[in-house]
Write an enzyme that holds these catalytic residues in place. Structure first.
Site, PDB file in Angstrom:
ATOM      1  N   THR A 167      78.237  26.060  65.442  1.00 50.43           N
ATOM      2  CA  THR A 167      79.145  27.134  65.004  1.00 50.43           C
ATOM      3  C   THR A 167      80.494  26.832  65.630  1.00 50.43           C
ATOM      4  OG1 THR A 167      77.536  28.891  64.714  1.00 50.43           O
ATOM      5  CG2 THR A 167      79.711  29.587  65.417  1.00 50.43           C
ATOM      6  N   THR A 218      79.523  32.693  69.838  1.00 55.69           N
ATOM      7  CA  THR A 218      78.476  31.879  69.226  1.00 55.69           C
ATOM      8  C   THR A 218      77.158  32.187  69.917  1.00 55.69           C
ATOM      9  OG1 THR A 218      77.688  29.618  68.864  1.00 55.69           O
ATOM     10  CG2 THR A 218      79.114  29.936  70.752  1.00 55.69           C
ATOM     11  N   GLY A 219      76.064  31.977  69.207  1.00 54.92           N
ATOM     12  CA  GLY A 219      74.758  32.271  69.800  1.00 54.92           C
ATOM     13  C   GLY A 219      73.957  33.142  68.862  1.00 54.92           C
TER      14      GLY A 219
HETATM   15  N1  ASP Z   1      76.305  33.329  65.902  1.00 57.31           N
HETATM   16  C1  ASP Z   1      75.910  32.623  64.726  1.00 57.31           C
HETATM   17  C2  ASP Z   1      75.023  33.489  63.906  1.00 57.31           C
HETATM   18  O1  ASP Z   1      74.188  34.168  64.465  1.00 57.31           O
HETATM   19  C3  ASP Z   1      75.180  31.349  64.991  1.00 57.31           C
HETATM   20  C4  ASP Z   1      75.666  30.525  66.140  1.00 57.31           C
HETATM   21  O2  ASP Z   1      76.696  30.782  66.708  1.00 57.31           O
HETATM   22  O3  ASP Z   1      75.015  29.542  66.476  1.00 57.31           O
HETATM   23  O4  ASP Z   1      75.121  33.428  62.711  1.00 57.31           O
END
Ligand code: ASP
Length: 297
Positions: A167, A218-219
């Protein structure tokens, strides 16, 4: 300016060539955004320039090379926000080559969030459209097949962690003192069709407020939505008097560690102080340190 390339996987899971490719991708994106700001450009334009580079880089989970849904399709989420309080976002974007540019176009409209924008909607803004299959790289298709087949190392949680890096996000402060944040993602591999994460939810994954802070997250998006993470960082600073480092760390501890999930954020305050905060195996990021653009995997 700070950019991130996602949280979750780590450099020790990559061979040297792959780690070098990630560093090169982060550096190229950083320099593209920084060039806009150095020429006196707006924070939002700097963010969009950096993110476009990452959306075009198949290593990152945005644009081409983004995570695939359980149906093998790509559904992007993206958002931008400027410190004057104006935001634009898209969820479940399937046709825009650069979802961040579509989010920026929405910001300029009367709306804030558009879900499942049609190809005609994208084209009406003069933006490039792509067939959805163009976004799906062979690596992602293989990964999805492994997840579906339950192959070793592809268990949902391992798969989640290993595939989270990617991301992308950017926070910036421009010469006029304005802040902006932008984030773009494909979510996570094998996500249900129609699932929307934190990225396009203003105040969850993306937020900016002039005089205070710009934040990109992110996460595991569900935790960031429930914890209203990006806005919470801003509120802690504006109303609670915390500095950017304390606010970022407190929110990650409460809303990510406290929920037993994983994630990260980057933030830049109104005085230019920056922070990377994460509870994940690592956070991919780039920022400037004197003459050097530093990268972190
Ligand atoms: N936060 C993003 C989501 O949940 C994914 C990520 O950042 O890895 O869509």
């Amino acid at each position: 300016m700070v950019i991130h390339g996602g949280a979750g996987g780590a450099h020790w899971q990559m061979d040297d060539a792959k780690a070098a490719a990630y560093r090169a991708g982060l550096r190229a994106a950083y320099l593209a955004g920084e060039a806009v700001l150095a020429a006196g450009g707006a924070a939002l334009d700097g963010c969009c320039a950096a993110i476009q580079v990452l959306e075009d880089d198949p290593l990152f989970n945005s644009g081409r090379g983004a995570a695939l849904t359980a149906a093998g399709t790509v559904e992007h989420d993206a958002a931008v926000m400027t410190g004057d309080g104006r935001a634009g976002a898209v969820a479940l974007s399937r046709h825009a080559r650069h979802p961040v540019l579509l989010a920026r176009a929405v910001r300029e409209s009367d709306e804030v969030l558009i879900a499942d924008p049609t190809g005609d909607f994208v084209a009406a803004y003069g933006l490039e459209t792509c067939d959805n299959a163009w976004f799906a790289t062979p690596e992602r298709l293989e990964r999805l097949a492994a997840l579906r087949a339950g192959l070793p190392g592809a268990e949902p949680e391992v798969g989640f962690a290993a595939n989270k890096h990617g991301t992308v996000g950017c926070v910036a402060l421009d010469v006029l003192g304005h802040l902006a944040a932008a984030t773009s993602t494909g979510g996570y591999d094998n996500k249900p069709v129609g699932r929307i994460g934190d990225t396009p939810i203003i105040g969850a994954g993306t937020y900016a407020r002039d005089g205070v802070v710009a934040v990109s997250c992110t996460g595991r998006g569900e935790s960031f939505i429930e914890g209203v993470v990006a806005h919470q960082v801003s509120a802690r600073m504006e109303l609670g008097g915390q500095d950017v480092v304390a606010a970022a760390r407190t929110v990650i501890e409460r809303e990510v560690t406290g929920r037993g999930t994983m994630g990260a954020l980057i933030a830049v305050g109104a005085t230019g102080d920056c922070v990377l905060a994460w509870d994940a195996r690592t956070l991919l990021a780039a920022w400037r340190d004197g003459d050097t653009v530093r990268t972190h995997l």
